[in-house]
Design a protein around this motif. Sequence first.
Motif, PDB file in Angstrom:
ATOM      1  N   ILE A  73      64.333  -3.576 -12.444  1.00  0.00           N
ATOM      2  CA  ILE A  73      63.792  -4.935 -12.259  1.00  0.00           C
ATOM      3  C   ILE A  73      63.593  -5.420 -10.667  1.00  0.00           C
ATOM      4  CG2 ILE A  73      64.033  -7.419 -12.506  1.00  0.00           C
ATOM      5  CD1 ILE A  73      65.633  -6.794 -15.076  1.00  0.00           C
ATOM      6  N   PRO A  74      64.440  -5.158 -10.058  1.00  0.00           N
ATOM      7  CA  PRO A  74      64.242  -5.388  -8.420  1.00  0.00           C
ATOM      8  C   PRO A  74      63.090  -4.544  -7.761  1.00  0.00           C
ATOM      9  CG  PRO A  74      66.649  -4.848  -9.073  1.00  0.00           C
ATOM     10  CD  PRO A  74      66.051  -4.468 -10.088  1.00  0.00           C
ATOM     11  N   SER A  75      62.912  -3.186  -8.045  1.00  0.00           N
ATOM     12  CA  SER A  75      61.994  -2.425  -7.450  1.00  0.00           C
ATOM     13  C   SER A  75      60.503  -3.018  -7.940  1.00  0.00           C
ATOM     14  CB  SER A  75      62.194  -1.187  -7.490  1.00  0.00           C
ATOM     15  OG  SER A  75      62.076  -0.543  -8.923  1.00  0.00           O
ATOM     16  N   LEU A  76      60.389  -3.104  -9.225  1.00  0.00           N
ATOM     17  CA  LEU A  76      59.120  -3.723  -9.554  1.00  0.00           C
ATOM     18  C   LEU A  76      58.714  -5.035  -9.080  1.00  0.00           C
ATOM     19  CD1 LEU A  76      59.243  -2.452 -13.418  1.00  0.00           C
ATOM     20  CD2 LEU A  76      57.896  -1.524 -11.591  1.00  0.00           C
ATOM     21  N   GLN A  77      59.754  -5.966  -9.204  1.00  0.00           N
ATOM     22  CA  GLN A  77      59.433  -7.198  -8.798  1.00  0.00           C
ATOM     23  C   GLN A  77      59.198  -7.442  -7.321  1.00  0.00           C
ATOM     24  OE1 GLN A  77      59.182 -10.273 -10.419  1.00  0.00           O
ATOM     25  NE2 GLN A  77      59.660  -9.357 -12.412  1.00  0.00           N
ATOM     26  N   LEU A  78      60.035  -6.567  -6.413  1.00  0.00           N
ATOM     27  CA  LEU A  78      59.909  -6.891  -5.179  1.00  0.00           C
ATOM     28  C   LEU A  78      58.732  -6.010  -4.743  1.00  0.00           C
ATOM     29  CD1 LEU A  78      63.540  -6.315  -3.795  1.00  0.00           C
ATOM     30  CD2 LEU A  78      62.125  -8.196  -3.696  1.00  0.00           C
ATOM     31  N   GLU A  79      58.261  -5.179  -5.058  1.00  0.00           N
ATOM     32  CA  GLU A  79      57.011  -4.432  -4.961  1.00  0.00           C
ATOM     33  C   GLU A  79      55.927  -5.303  -4.767  1.00  0.00           C
ATOM     34  OE1 GLU A  79      53.968  -1.203  -6.660  1.00  0.00           O
ATOM     35  OE2 GLU A  79      55.865  -0.894  -7.442  1.00  0.00           O
ATOM     36  N   VAL A  80      55.873  -6.358  -5.814  1.00  0.00           N
ATOM     37  CA  VAL A  80      54.884  -7.413  -5.807  1.00  0.00           C
ATOM     38  C   VAL A  80      54.994  -8.285  -4.762  1.00  0.00           C
ATOM     39  CG1 VAL A  80      53.861  -9.031  -7.288  1.00  0.00           C
ATOM     40  CG2 VAL A  80      54.494  -6.804  -8.368  1.00  0.00           C
ATOM     41  N   ILE A  81      56.115  -8.856  -4.771  1.00  0.00           N
ATOM     42  CA  ILE A  81      56.531  -9.998  -4.031  1.00  0.00           C
ATOM     43  C   ILE A  81      56.256  -9.562  -2.247  1.00  0.00           C
ATOM     44  CG2 ILE A  81      58.855  -9.875  -3.488  1.00  0.00           C
ATOM     45  CD1 ILE A  81      57.046 -13.066  -3.726  1.00  0.00           C
ATOM     46  N   VAL A  82      56.597  -8.353  -1.803  1.00  0.00           N
ATOM     47  CA  VAL A  82      56.370  -7.879  -0.684  1.00  0.00           C
ATOM     48  C   VAL A  82      55.055  -7.941  -0.173  1.00  0.00           C
ATOM     49  CG1 VAL A  82      56.800  -5.618   0.819  1.00  0.00           C
ATOM     50  CG2 VAL A  82      58.592  -6.467  -0.480  1.00  0.00           C
ATOM     51  N   VAL A  83      54.074  -7.363  -0.985  1.00  0.00           N
ATOM     52  CA  VAL A  83      52.640  -7.371  -0.795  1.00  0.00           C
ATOM     53  C   VAL A  83      52.212  -8.694  -0.718  1.00  0.00           C
ATOM     54  CG1 VAL A  83      50.423  -6.608  -1.654  1.00  0.00           C
ATOM     55  CG2 VAL A  83      52.453  -5.049  -1.726  1.00  0.00           C
ATOM     56  N   VAL A  84      52.579  -9.551  -1.491  1.00  0.00           N
ATOM     57  CA  VAL A  84      52.139 -10.972  -1.504  1.00  0.00           C
ATOM     58  C   VAL A  84      52.529 -11.750  -0.341  1.00  0.00           C
ATOM     59  CG1 VAL A  84      52.148 -13.395  -2.605  1.00  0.00           C
ATOM     60  CG2 VAL A  84      51.771 -11.224  -3.923  1.00  0.00           C
ATOM     61  N   ALA A  85      53.944 -11.468  -0.017  1.00  0.00           N
ATOM     62  CA  ALA A  85      54.587 -12.073   1.261  1.00  0.00           C
ATOM     63  C   ALA A  85      53.876 -11.671   2.535  1.00  0.00           C
ATOM     64  CB  ALA A  85      56.063 -11.896   1.360  1.00  0.00           C
ATOM     65  N   LYS A  86      53.613 -10.211   2.610  1.00  0.00           N
ATOM     66  CA  LYS A  86      52.826  -9.871   3.783  1.00  0.00           C
ATOM     67  C   LYS A  86      51.626 -10.295   4.050  1.00  0.00           C
ATOM     68  CE  LYS A  86      50.729  -6.200   3.623  1.00  0.00           C
ATOM     69  NZ  LYS A  86      49.539  -5.299   3.597  1.00  0.00           N
ATOM     70  N   ASP A  87      50.800 -10.294   3.021  1.00  0.00           N
ATOM     71  CA  ASP A  87      49.286 -10.879   3.019  1.00  0.00           C
ATOM     72  C   ASP A  87      49.344 -12.421   3.477  1.00  0.00           C
ATOM     73  OD1 ASP A  87      48.382  -8.355   2.254  1.00  0.00           O
ATOM     74  OD2 ASP A  87      48.075  -9.066   0.136  1.00  0.00           O
ATOM     75  N   TYR A  88      50.194 -13.024   2.716  1.00  0.00           N
ATOM     76  CA  TYR A  88      50.301 -14.495   3.183  1.00  0.00           C
ATOM     77  C   TYR A  88      50.798 -14.874   4.605  1.00  0.00           C
ATOM     78  CZ  TYR A  88      51.936 -19.446   2.989  1.00  0.00           C
ATOM     79  OH  TYR A  88      52.202 -20.828   3.331  1.00  0.00           O
ATOM     80  N   LEU A  89      51.534 -13.916   5.104  1.00  0.00           N
ATOM     81  CA  LEU A  89      52.242 -14.059   6.357  1.00  0.00           C
ATOM     82  C   LEU A  89      51.074 -13.812   7.653  1.00  0.00           C
ATOM     83  CD1 LEU A  89      55.903 -13.103   5.942  1.00  0.00           C
ATOM     84  CD2 LEU A  89      54.846 -15.475   6.349  1.00  0.00           C
ATOM     85  N   LEU A  90      50.571 -12.854   7.323  1.00  0.00           N
ATOM     86  CA  LEU A  90      49.273 -12.134   8.003  1.00  0.00           C
ATOM     87  C   LEU A  90      48.309 -13.300   8.066  1.00  0.00           C
ATOM     88  CD1 LEU A  90      49.120  -8.574   7.276  1.00  0.00           C
ATOM     89  CD2 LEU A  90      50.188  -9.407   9.353  1.00  0.00           C
ATOM     90  N   LYS A  91      48.020 -13.949   6.880  1.00  0.00           N
ATOM     91  CA  LYS A  91      46.878 -15.036   7.028  1.00  0.00           C
ATOM     92  C   LYS A  91      47.329 -15.950   7.919  1.00  0.00           C
ATOM     93  CE  LYS A  91      44.769 -18.144   3.911  1.00  0.00           C
ATOM     94  NZ  LYS A  91      44.817 -19.010   2.615  1.00  0.00           N
ATOM     95  N   ILE A  92      48.588 -16.542   7.767  1.00  0.00           N
ATOM     96  CA  ILE A  92      49.061 -17.407   8.539  1.00  0.00           C
ATOM     97  C   ILE A  92      49.072 -17.303  10.070  1.00  0.00           C
ATOM     98  CG2 ILE A  92      51.017 -19.008   9.498  1.00  0.00           C
ATOM     99  CD1 ILE A  92      51.895 -18.934   6.196  1.00  0.00           C
ATOM    100  N   LYS A  93      49.415 -16.216  10.427  1.00  0.00           N
ATOM    101  CA  LYS A  93      49.390 -15.658  11.736  1.00  0.00           C
ATOM    102  C   LYS A  93      48.138 -15.557  12.291  1.00  0.00           C
ATOM    103  CE  LYS A  93      50.872 -11.689  14.678  1.00  0.00           C
ATOM    104  NZ  LYS A  93      51.283 -10.584  14.736  1.00  0.00           N
ATOM    105  N   ASN A  94      47.095 -15.194  11.516  1.00  0.00           N
ATOM    106  CA  ASN A  94      45.559 -15.142  11.943  1.00  0.00           C
ATOM    107  C   ASN A  94      45.012 -16.614  12.218  1.00  0.00           C
ATOM    108  OD1 ASN A  94      45.731 -12.247  12.060  1.00  0.00           O
ATOM    109  ND2 ASN A  94      44.676 -12.175   9.815  1.00  0.00           N
ATOM    110  N   GLU A  95      45.308 -17.332  11.084  1.00  0.00           N
ATOM    111  CA  GLU A  95      44.808 -18.752  11.155  1.00  0.00           C
ATOM    112  C   GLU A  95      45.405 -19.504  12.310  1.00  0.00           C
ATOM    113  OE1 GLU A  95      45.921 -20.600   7.348  1.00  0.00           O
ATOM    114  OE2 GLU A  95      44.224 -19.800   6.499  1.00  0.00           O
ATOM    115  N   SER A  96      46.649 -19.143  12.744  1.00  0.00           N
ATOM    116  CA  SER A  96      47.179 -20.061  13.924  1.00  0.00           C
ATOM    117  C   SER A  96      46.830 -19.500  15.277  1.00  0.00           C
ATOM    118  CB  SER A  96      48.841 -19.963  13.832  1.00  0.00           C
ATOM    119  OG  SER A  96      49.336 -18.718  13.947  1.00  0.00           O
ATOM    120  N   ALA A  97      46.302 -18.152  15.037  1.00  0.00           N
ATOM    121  CA  ALA A  97      45.880 -17.515  16.497  1.00  0.00           C
ATOM    122  C   ALA A  97      44.425 -18.187  16.744  1.00  0.00           C
ATOM    123  CB  ALA A  97      45.733 -16.089  16.168  1.00  0.00           C
ATOM    124  N   ASN A  98      43.931 -18.568  15.778  1.00  0.00           N
ATOM    125  CA  ASN A  98      42.216 -19.009  15.934  1.00  0.00           C
ATOM    126  C   ASN A  98      42.425 -20.513  16.585  1.00  0.00           C
ATOM    127  OD1 ASN A  98      40.923 -16.734  15.187  1.00  0.00           O
ATOM    128  ND2 ASN A  98      41.177 -17.210  12.944  1.00  0.00           N
TER     129      ASN A  98
END
Length: 98
Positions: A73-98
Motif C-alpha cells: 500500500i505505501p509504495s503504490l499510494q506514495l508513487e501517486v502522491i509524490v508525482v501530484v505533489a511535485k507537479d503542484y509545487l512546481l506550478k506554484i513556484k512558476n506562478e510566483s516567479a511570474n
Amino acid sequence: MPKHISAKEKFTSIHDEKYIKEVEVIEGGFLNLGFNQLQVYFEIIEKGEESCIIKSKIDYNANEEAISIASTIPSLQLEVIVVVAKDYLLKIKNESAN
C-alpha cells in the motif's frame, strides 16, 4: 498485483495551509482485494525552496488474505502522491516567479 489500481476516494479532511490531506477509499482499489476499510493521511512539509518531506500514515482493516499484500500500500499510494505533489509545487513556484 497490478501496478495501478483504480479506486474511488473521498477526502475526509483537507488543510490547504498545512498541506494535509486525509483520504478514505470508498470503492474499488484495495477494497476489491479484501480490505474492509482503508484511510490514508498525507502531509507535505516544506524544507526549503527545492525540497520537502512527505509524511504518510495508512490505517486499514482487512481479511487474512489481504494482510499479505498490505506492505504494498505505501509504495503504490506514495508513487501517486509524490508525482501530484511535485507537479503542484512546481506550478506554484512558476506562478510566483511570474
